[in-house]
Design an enzyme around this catalytic site. Structure first.
Site, PDB file in Angstrom:
ATOM      1  N   ARG A  48       3.146   3.952   4.925  1.00 29.21           N
ATOM      2  CA  ARG A  48       2.960   4.205   6.347  1.00 29.21           C
ATOM      3  C   ARG A  48       3.966   3.384   7.143  1.00 29.21           C
ATOM      4  NH1 ARG A  48      -3.334   3.296   7.439  1.00 29.21           N
ATOM      5  NH2 ARG A  48      -2.434   2.347   9.287  1.00 29.21           N
ATOM      6  N   ARG A  58       0.837  -1.203   0.000  1.00 28.84           N
ATOM      7  CA  ARG A  58       0.000   0.000   0.000  1.00 28.84           C
ATOM      8  C   ARG A  58       0.878   1.261   0.000  1.00 28.84           C
ATOM      9  NH1 ARG A  58      -4.711   0.282   4.312  1.00 28.84           N
ATOM     10  NH2 ARG A  58      -3.078   0.318   5.885  1.00 28.84           N
ATOM     11  N   ARG A 104      -0.449  -5.883  14.216  1.00 35.76           N
ATOM     12  CA  ARG A 104      -1.756  -5.228  14.139  1.00 35.76           C
ATOM     13  C   ARG A 104      -2.854  -6.271  13.949  1.00 35.76           C
ATOM     14  NH1 ARG A 104      -0.816  -1.291   9.418  1.00 35.76           N
ATOM     15  NH2 ARG A 104      -3.004  -0.773   9.622  1.00 35.76           N
TER      16      ARG A 104
END
Ligand code: AMP
Length: 217
Positions: free
Chosen positions: A160, A127, A171
């Site tokens: 990120r 991403r 996560r």
């Protein structure tokens, strides 16, 4: 419409929240975006949040609940909102129930986007996000025309910090432990809508919009 988007990191909550926000003219309230903004600005809140976020941990409930409560009081939420990435724990969900009660509102639907872990990891590590306009790209499925540059605004694309694989696995573990129980929580309340998020973006979008039209009717 007052909506919640549930799902593992990388399930597509941000992408779908943007479509829904646009279609219904309601604000997308992303606690992740708000926290990242605080980190970027270097505020007190940002300094605290950064410690948790960089390790893939959840920011403490009191902090996040406080931010959301303030945000929901703003005028643009009067006709509805879509919560993206909140609530993430049972305590947050209970706090949200309390806030809704105080405001005389209710949650109309909770959309749960299901995606298997391996697919999620593949999506997240590839991403890239535009620093300027927040547009989301995927290096394999939806690459920008020019490497590192946003098609929409020419801004710089970045990864990120918490999108690196080791952090993503953490996560996911946190998601399983703290957030997944919310599926049962909202199922019991009777307003849970399940969507298969492993399909492509357009298919998922269409499914969600059809379900929302049914609720509105
Ligand atoms: P997201 O952009 O939703 O994936 O969120 C990125 C990170 O921000 C998470 O991994 C958490 O560290 C933090 N965060 C976002 N939303 C919440 C929340 N509702 N509760 C606690 N931490 C959150």
């Amino acid at each position: 419409m007052n909506l919640i988007l549930l799902g593992a990191p990388g399930a597509g909550k941000g992408t779908q929240a943007k479509f829904i926000a646009e279609k219904y003219g309601i604000p997308q309230i992303s606690t992740g975006d708000m926290l990242r903004e605080a980190v970027a600005k270097g505020t007190e809140l940002g300094k605290i949040a950064k410690e948790f976020m960089s390790q893939g941990k959840l920011v403490p409930d009191e902090i996040v609940v406080g931010i959301v409560k303030e945000r929901l009081k703003q005028k643009d939420c009067e006709n509805g909102f879509i919560l993206d990435g909140f609530p993430r724990t049972i305590a947050q969900a209970e706090a949200l129930d309390e806030i809704m009660k105080e405001m005389g509102k209710k949650i109309d639907a909770v959309i749960n986007i299901n995606v298997p872990e391996e697919e999620v990891v593949r999506r997240i590590v590839n991403r890239r996000i535009c620093r300027k306009c927040g547009a989301i790209y995927h290096l394999l499925y939806d690459p920008p025309k020019k490497e590192g540059i946003c098609d929409k605004c020419g801004g710089e694309l970045y990864q990120r910090d918490d999108d690196r694989e080791s952090v993503v696995r953490e996560r996911f573990r946190v998601y399983r432990r703290d957030t997944e129980p919310l599926i049962e929580y909202y199922k019991k309340k009777g307003n849970l809508l399940n969507v298969d998020g492993s399909k492509n973006i357009e298919d998922v979008k269409e499914k969600i919009l059809i379900m929302l039209e049914e609720i509105k009717a």
